[in-house]
Scaffold this motif. Structure first.
Motif, PDB file in Angstrom:
ATOM      1  N   ALA A   6       0.842  -1.198   0.000  1.00 15.77           N
ATOM      2  CA  ALA A   6       0.000   0.000   0.000  1.00 15.77           C
ATOM      3  C   ALA A   6       0.878   1.249   0.000  1.00 15.77           C
ATOM      4  CB  ALA A   6      -0.903  -0.004   1.227  1.00 15.77           C
ATOM      5  N   PHE A   7       0.420   2.268  -0.705  1.00 20.23           N
ATOM      6  CA  PHE A   7       1.114   3.547  -0.707  1.00 20.23           C
ATOM      7  C   PHE A   7       0.825   4.256   0.604  1.00 20.23           C
ATOM      8  CE2 PHE A   7       0.263   3.528  -5.523  1.00 20.23           C
ATOM      9  CZ  PHE A   7       1.453   2.882  -5.790  1.00 20.23           C
ATOM     10  N   THR A   9       2.312   7.344   1.131  1.00 25.96           N
ATOM     11  CA  THR A   9       2.388   8.758   0.757  1.00 25.96           C
ATOM     12  C   THR A   9       2.243   8.883  -0.755  1.00 25.96           C
ATOM     13  OG1 THR A   9       4.772   8.788   0.351  1.00 25.96           O
ATOM     14  CG2 THR A   9       4.037   9.204   2.638  1.00 25.96           C
ATOM     15  N   VAL A  10       2.007  10.100  -1.199  1.00 29.21           N
ATOM     16  CA  VAL A  10       1.959  10.360  -2.631  1.00 29.21           C
ATOM     17  C   VAL A  10       3.325  10.081  -3.256  1.00 29.21           C
ATOM     18  CG1 VAL A  10       2.393  12.849  -2.388  1.00 29.21           C
ATOM     19  CG2 VAL A  10       1.185  11.998  -4.402  1.00 29.21           C
ATOM     20  N   ASP A  11       4.403  10.249  -2.499  1.00 23.81           N
ATOM     21  CA  ASP A  11       5.731   9.956  -3.034  1.00 23.81           C
ATOM     22  C   ASP A  11       5.904   8.464  -3.301  1.00 23.81           C
ATOM     23  OD1 ASP A  11       8.417  10.991  -3.795  1.00 23.81           O
ATOM     24  OD2 ASP A  11       9.038   9.574  -2.234  1.00 23.81           O
ATOM     25  N   ASP A  12       5.304   7.607  -2.496  1.00 18.97           N
ATOM     26  CA  ASP A  12       5.355   6.167  -2.777  1.00 18.97           C
ATOM     27  C   ASP A  12       4.744   5.878  -4.143  1.00 18.97           C
ATOM     28  OD1 ASP A  12       6.460   5.719  -0.256  1.00 18.97           O
ATOM     29  OD2 ASP A  12       4.594   4.958   0.613  1.00 18.97           O
ATOM     30  N   ALA A  13       3.614   6.509  -4.421  1.00 19.02           N
ATOM     31  CA  ALA A  13       2.958   6.320  -5.714  1.00 19.02           C
ATOM     32  C   ALA A  13       3.803   6.908  -6.842  1.00 19.02           C
ATOM     33  CB  ALA A  13       1.572   6.950  -5.695  1.00 19.02           C
ATOM     34  N   ALA A  14       4.433   8.047  -6.595  1.00 19.03           N
ATOM     35  CA  ALA A  14       5.282   8.670  -7.605  1.00 19.03           C
ATOM     36  C   ALA A  14       6.494   7.795  -7.920  1.00 19.03           C
ATOM     37  CB  ALA A  14       5.722  10.054  -7.146  1.00 19.03           C
ATOM     38  N   ALA A  15       7.003   7.094  -6.915  1.00 20.42           N
ATOM     39  CA  ALA A  15       8.134   6.188  -7.152  1.00 20.42           C
ATOM     40  C   ALA A  15       7.729   5.063  -8.097  1.00 20.42           C
ATOM     41  CB  ALA A  15       8.645   5.630  -5.827  1.00 20.42           C
ATOM     42  N   VAL A  16       6.545   4.502  -7.881  1.00 24.03           N
ATOM     43  CA  VAL A  16       6.052   3.454  -8.772  1.00 24.03           C
ATOM     44  C   VAL A  16       5.821   4.027 -10.170  1.00 24.03           C
ATOM     45  CG1 VAL A  16       4.084   1.927  -9.238  1.00 24.03           C
ATOM     46  CG2 VAL A  16       5.127   1.979  -6.968  1.00 24.03           C
ATOM     47  N   ALA A  17       5.218   5.222 -10.235  1.00 25.15           N
ATOM     48  CA  ALA A  17       4.984   5.867 -11.527  1.00 25.15           C
ATOM     49  C   ALA A  17       6.304   6.105 -12.261  1.00 25.15           C
ATOM     50  CB  ALA A  17       4.225   7.175 -11.336  1.00 25.15           C
ATOM     51  N   ALA A  18       7.321   6.566 -11.550  1.00 17.75           N
ATOM     52  CA  ALA A  18       8.624   6.820 -12.168  1.00 17.75           C
ATOM     53  C   ALA A  18       9.213   5.542 -12.748  1.00 17.75           C
ATOM     54  CB  ALA A  18       9.578   7.455 -11.162  1.00 17.75           C
ATOM     55  N   LEU A  39      -5.439   6.531  -4.818  1.00 19.03           N
ATOM     56  CA  LEU A  39      -6.796   6.884  -4.389  1.00 19.03           C
ATOM     57  C   LEU A  39      -7.381   5.792  -3.499  1.00 19.03           C
ATOM     58  CD1 LEU A  39      -9.406   8.554  -4.443  1.00 19.03           C
ATOM     59  CD2 LEU A  39      -9.920   7.472  -6.658  1.00 19.03           C
ATOM     60  N   ASP A  40      -7.206   4.550  -3.884  1.00 18.43           N
ATOM     61  CA  ASP A  40      -7.714   3.439  -3.069  1.00 18.43           C
ATOM     62  C   ASP A  40      -7.050   3.409  -1.693  1.00 18.43           C
ATOM     63  OD1 ASP A  40      -9.394   2.626  -5.109  1.00 18.43           O
ATOM     64  OD2 ASP A  40      -8.115   0.957  -5.738  1.00 18.43           O
ATOM     65  N   ASP A  41      -5.737   3.590  -1.663  1.00 16.63           N
ATOM     66  CA  ASP A  41      -5.022   3.555  -0.386  1.00 16.63           C
ATOM     67  C   ASP A  41      -5.393   4.749   0.487  1.00 16.63           C
ATOM     68  OD1 ASP A  41      -3.874   1.182  -1.222  1.00 16.63           O
ATOM     69  OD2 ASP A  41      -1.989   2.110  -1.833  1.00 16.63           O
ATOM     70  N   TYR A  42      -5.544   5.913  -0.122  1.00 19.74           N
ATOM     71  CA  TYR A  42      -5.996   7.101   0.604  1.00 19.74           C
ATOM     72  C   TYR A  42      -7.370   6.838   1.231  1.00 19.74           C
ATOM     73  CZ  TYR A  42      -8.267  11.614   1.295  1.00 19.74           C
ATOM     74  OH  TYR A  42      -8.968  12.656   1.831  1.00 19.74           O
ATOM     75  N   THR A  43      -8.281   6.278   0.451  1.00 18.42           N
ATOM     76  CA  THR A  43      -9.632   6.004   0.933  1.00 18.42           C
ATOM     77  C   THR A  43      -9.611   5.039   2.112  1.00 18.42           C
ATOM     78  OG1 THR A  43     -10.529   6.430  -1.263  1.00 18.42           O
ATOM     79  CG2 THR A  43     -11.919   5.167   0.234  1.00 18.42           C
ATOM     80  N   SER A  44      -8.758   4.048   2.047  1.00 19.03           N
ATOM     81  CA  SER A  44      -8.626   3.101   3.155  1.00 19.03           C
ATOM     82  C   SER A  44      -8.113   3.804   4.412  1.00 19.03           C
ATOM     83  CB  SER A  44      -7.689   1.960   2.760  1.00 19.03           C
ATOM     84  OG  SER A  44      -7.513   1.067   3.830  1.00 19.03           O
ATOM     85  N   VAL A  45      -7.084   4.624   4.264  1.00 21.47           N
ATOM     86  CA  VAL A  45      -6.549   5.366   5.404  1.00 21.47           C
ATOM     87  C   VAL A  45      -7.610   6.305   5.971  1.00 21.47           C
ATOM     88  CG1 VAL A  45      -4.847   7.110   6.110  1.00 21.47           C
ATOM     89  CG2 VAL A  45      -4.132   5.154   4.722  1.00 21.47           C
ATOM     90  N   LEU A  46      -8.329   6.994   5.099  1.00 22.83           N
ATOM     91  CA  LEU A  46      -9.378   7.912   5.537  1.00 22.83           C
ATOM     92  C   LEU A  46     -10.420   7.176   6.380  1.00 22.83           C
ATOM     93  CD1 LEU A  46     -10.618  10.795   5.320  1.00 22.83           C
ATOM     94  CD2 LEU A  46     -11.835   9.965   3.286  1.00 22.83           C
ATOM     95  N   HIS A  47     -10.853   6.033   5.929  1.00 24.72           N
ATOM     96  CA  HIS A  47     -11.905   5.291   6.632  1.00 24.72           C
ATOM     97  C   HIS A  47     -11.409   4.613   7.902  1.00 24.72           C
ATOM     98  CE1 HIS A  47     -14.672   5.008   2.869  1.00 24.72           C
ATOM     99  NE2 HIS A  47     -14.517   6.224   3.315  1.00 24.72           N
ATOM    100  N   HIS A  48     -10.163   4.169   7.914  1.00 24.16           N
ATOM    101  CA  HIS A  48      -9.671   3.407   9.065  1.00 24.16           C
ATOM    102  C   HIS A  48      -8.881   4.231  10.073  1.00 24.16           C
ATOM    103  CE1 HIS A  48     -11.071  -0.378   7.456  1.00 24.16           C
ATOM    104  NE2 HIS A  48     -10.567  -0.033   6.285  1.00 24.16           N
ATOM    105  N   GLN A  49      -8.246   5.323   9.607  1.00 29.48           N
ATOM    106  CA  GLN A  49      -7.386   6.099  10.498  1.00 29.48           C
ATOM    107  C   GLN A  49      -7.817   7.556  10.639  1.00 29.48           C
ATOM    108  OE1 GLN A  49      -3.200   5.508   9.540  1.00 29.48           O
ATOM    109  NE2 GLN A  49      -3.680   3.489   8.723  1.00 29.48           N
ATOM    110  N   GLY A  50      -8.716   7.989   9.786  1.00 32.11           N
ATOM    111  CA  GLY A  50      -9.239   9.342   9.913  1.00 32.11           C
ATOM    112  C   GLY A  50      -8.628  10.334   8.952  1.00 32.11           C
ATOM    113  N   CYS A  51      -9.233  11.514   8.955  1.00 30.67           N
ATOM    114  CA  CYS A  51      -8.875  12.565   8.010  1.00 30.67           C
ATOM    115  C   CYS A  51      -7.435  13.050   8.189  1.00 30.67           C
ATOM    116  CB  CYS A  51      -9.857  13.725   8.154  1.00 30.67           C
ATOM    117  SG  CYS A  51      -9.694  14.968   6.860  1.00 30.67           S
ATOM    118  N   ALA A  52      -6.971  13.197   9.415  1.00 34.00           N
ATOM    119  CA  ALA A  52      -5.607  13.710   9.639  1.00 34.00           C
ATOM    120  C   ALA A  52      -4.561  12.773   9.038  1.00 34.00           C
ATOM    121  CB  ALA A  52      -5.356  13.924  11.126  1.00 34.00           C
ATOM    122  N   ALA A  53      -4.745  11.477   9.201  1.00 33.80           N
ATOM    123  CA  ALA A  53      -3.800  10.502   8.643  1.00 33.80           C
ATOM    124  C   ALA A  53      -3.866  10.502   7.115  1.00 33.80           C
ATOM    125  CB  ALA A  53      -4.078   9.111   9.194  1.00 33.80           C
TER     126      ALA A  53
END
Length: 139
Positions: A6-7, A9-18, A39-53
């Motif tokens: 799972a990503f 951070t956005v940088d994790d995703a950028a590394a895969v994209a690169a 987007l999927d990983d963000y949604t999971s974090v949002l639902h399980h850990q909250g908006c701040a995470a």
């Protein structure tokens, strides 16, 4: 980075994209394996850990992917999610250089391009990235 993890951070995703850009992957594949997966990983974090995470995933500007369209898509997605979920967008998404040149119609189906022009969220449209309404809907 292991592309099956799972990503965090956005940088994790950028590394895969690169990595994908360096192997001449199709832009649609990069969209699916880096941007939509983020987007999927963000949604999971949002639902399980909250908006701040979830917001923290976007705090630092990601590395360049090697494709201006992909970099612009990360900025567009960050701004879109911030607006949608009620957190302040990070400063880096406001960089005017994060614009797709030439414009990027994510779907290869040319018949959907007019629809994408109309349906793209503002944060994508203003960066020259055009997607249909369903591109950000996840099951």
């Amino acid at each position: 980075m292991d592309p099956l993890r799972a990503f965090r951070t956005v940088d994790d995703a950028a590394a895969v994209a690169a990595g994908m850009v360096s192997t001449d992957a199709r832009p649609q594949d990069i969209w699916r394996h880096a941007i939509v997966q983020l987007l999927d990983d963000y949604t999971s974090v949002l639902h399980h850990q909250g908006c701040a995470a979830a917001q923290a995933m976007w705090a630092d500007q990601p590395r360049p992917s090697g494709d201006r369209r992909v970099d612009a898509a990360f900025a567009a997605l960050g701004e879109h999610l911030a607006r949608r979920d009620g957190w302040p967008a990070p400063q880096w998404v406001r960089d005017p250089a994060l614009e797709a040149m030439p414009w990027w119609f994510v779907t290869a189906l040319k018949g959907l391009h007019p629809r994408a022009l109309v349906e793209s969220p503002l944060s994508f449209r203003k960066r020259g990235i055009f997607i249909t309404r369903g591109a950000l809907q996840r099951a």
